[in-house]
Design a protein around this motif. Structure first.
Motif, mmCIF file in Angstrom:
data_model
loop_
_atom_site.group_PDB
_atom_site.id
_atom_site.type_symbol
_atom_site.label_atom_id
_atom_site.label_comp_id
_atom_site.label_asym_id
_atom_site.label_seq_id
_atom_site.Cartn_x
_atom_site.Cartn_y
_atom_site.Cartn_z
ATOM 1 N N ASP A 233 -11.248 33.179 23.656
ATOM 2 C CA ASP A 233 -12.400 33.979 24.210
ATOM 3 C C ASP A 233 -13.875 33.647 23.829
ATOM 4 O OD1 ASP A 233 -13.895 35.552 25.836
ATOM 5 O OD2 ASP A 233 -12.659 37.412 25.165
ATOM 6 N N PRO A 234 -14.591 32.627 24.431
ATOM 7 C CA PRO A 234 -16.042 32.445 23.851
ATOM 8 C C PRO A 234 -16.764 33.636 23.851
ATOM 9 C CG PRO A 234 -15.902 31.701 26.445
ATOM 10 C CD PRO A 234 -14.509 32.256 25.795
ATOM 11 N N GLU A 235 -16.781 34.771 24.713
ATOM 12 C CA GLU A 235 -17.678 35.908 24.421
ATOM 13 C C GLU A 235 -17.429 36.561 23.232
ATOM 14 O OE1 GLU A 235 -16.967 38.249 27.738
ATOM 15 O OE2 GLU A 235 -17.627 37.011 29.237
ATOM 16 N N LYS A 236 -16.185 36.874 22.960
ATOM 17 C CA LYS A 236 -15.949 37.361 21.477
ATOM 18 C C LYS A 236 -16.517 36.524 20.372
ATOM 19 C CE LYS A 236 -11.568 39.844 22.622
ATOM 20 N NZ LYS A 236 -10.178 39.890 22.204
ATOM 21 N N ARG A 240 -19.325 37.917 17.511
ATOM 22 C CA ARG A 240 -19.288 37.816 16.150
ATOM 23 C C ARG A 240 -20.407 37.282 15.466
ATOM 24 N NH1 ARG A 240 -12.943 35.568 15.782
ATOM 25 N NH2 ARG A 240 -12.068 37.517 16.646
ATOM 26 N N GLN A 241 -20.896 36.030 16.038
ATOM 27 C CA GLN A 241 -21.978 35.577 15.646
ATOM 28 C C GLN A 241 -23.292 36.442 15.417
ATOM 29 O OE1 GLN A 241 -22.522 32.063 18.019
ATOM 30 N NE2 GLN A 241 -20.826 30.913 17.029
ATOM 31 N N PHE A 242 -23.628 37.017 16.510
ATOM 32 C CA PHE A 242 -24.829 37.967 16.521
ATOM 33 C C PHE A 242 -24.598 39.381 15.942
ATOM 34 C CE2 PHE A 242 -25.373 34.690 19.885
ATOM 35 C CZ PHE A 242 -26.444 34.170 19.309
ATOM 36 N N ALA A 243 -23.349 39.563 15.295
ATOM 37 C CA ALA A 243 -23.176 41.111 14.726
ATOM 38 C C ALA A 243 -23.995 41.089 13.665
ATOM 39 C CB ALA A 243 -21.615 41.226 14.827
ATOM 40 N N THR A 244 -24.378 42.630 13.421
ATOM 41 C CA THR A 244 -25.192 42.764 12.107
ATOM 42 C C THR A 244 -24.261 42.942 10.823
ATOM 43 O OG1 THR A 244 -24.681 45.092 12.686
ATOM 44 C CG2 THR A 244 -26.592 44.163 13.523
#
Length: 292
Positions: A233-236, A240-244
């Motif tokens: 799933d590319p959205e997940k 994860r990359q832009f999570a704080t």
């Protein structure tokens, strides 16, 4: 002259083969319907002996072809045809199987009446080639048998239990010797109960295992759950990359207590360094500084 005589014999054999050629439009099921299987046939038996076996029921012309199978030879290096012609049979195996093709299915069905009869000192087993033997109601499974055991030995061991319908020993395809397992089929379930008492008895210094046979065709196989990978799933991955930093950290319940099903944080002063600065043991859980 001898060579001419041999050539004439070869020509006669070829003519006989052409007469006995099968119908090209005949299917395998139609051929199997008029073919019988004969088990526990003596190795020294010839085709003439088998023709004599069915003379009382059928005529000589009823048989189309006879073939011997499952023969154990003493010499493995030589071809089977030469070993059969020379008579180099295995010392510990004195029986084989045979297939007899009749002219019609009615003649094959009539030949099955000789099932379980004595032929040259052995009890033969006769069935149709396309018949499936799945009747396990009165059948016993016998394990840990000697590898060189014959059908007659196993029959004699269970003869005092009642009338035996058939004996079958599982053999290796290459060597045609036993695999150590077999089946004994009785004529009724009452005799099967007597056969179960033969468990852990001795045959040639081997303690056999006896139990009721199971029908493997009706038995459902166990379902095996295979581990499957979840689809990508590319959205997940972007989430994860832009999570704080706080979102990435796992939930930690160290230094918390349960209050009505929720958790409230408590300020805890670290011991050691703060005690040197003037903290007392009683002021450890207080947030205010100590008085001077």
């Amino acid at each position: 002259e001898k060579e001419e005589g041999k050539e004439k014999k070869k020509e006669k054999k070829k003519k006989e083969k052409t007469k006995k050629e099968r119908n090209p439009h005949e299917t395998e099921d139609e051929i199997n319907a008029r073919t019988i299987f004969i088990g526990n046939v003596p190795v020294n038996c010839s085709k003439k002996d088998i023709v004599k076996l069915f003379q009382g029921i059928l005529s000589k012309t009823a048989i189309e072809a006879i073939r011997f199978r499952s023969i154990a030879f003493d010499v493995e290096k030589k071809p089977r045809k030469y070993a059969f012609a020379e008579g180099n049979f295995h010392e510990k195996r004195d029986s084989c199987n045979a297939y007899v093709i009749f002219r019609s299915p009615e003649e094959a069905a009539a030949a099955c009446k000789l099932h379980n009869s004595e032929f040259m000192g052995k009890h033969i087993r006769i069935t149709l080639a396309d018949e499936k033997q799945n009747d396990t109601k009165a059948t016993l499974f016998v394990g840990n048998l000697p590898f060189d055991i014959e059908d007659e030995e196993l029959r004699n061991h269970f003869s005092d239990c009642g009338s035996i319908h058939s004996i079958r020993i599982i053999r290796d395809k290459k060597t045609n010797l036993g695999k150590g397992i077999g089946f004994v089929r009785f004529s009724s379930t009452k005799e099967l109960i007597n056969g179960l008492l033969k468990d852990e008895t001795l045959i040639n210094d081997r303690r056999i295992r006896v139990k009721k046979a199971e029908n493997l065709e009706n038995k459902q196989p166990k379902k095996i759950k295979l581990k499957t990978k979840k689809p990508f799933d590319p959205e997940k991955k972007k989430a994860r990359q832009f999570a704080t930093y706080d979102q990435k950290q796992p939930a930690s319940y160290e230094g918390t207590r349960a209050v009505e099903g929720r958790f409230s944080k408590i300020k805890i002063a670290s011991r050691g360094k703060n005690l040197k600065k003037g903290f007392k043991k009683t002021d450890v859980h207080k947030s205010k500084r100590p008085r001077k």
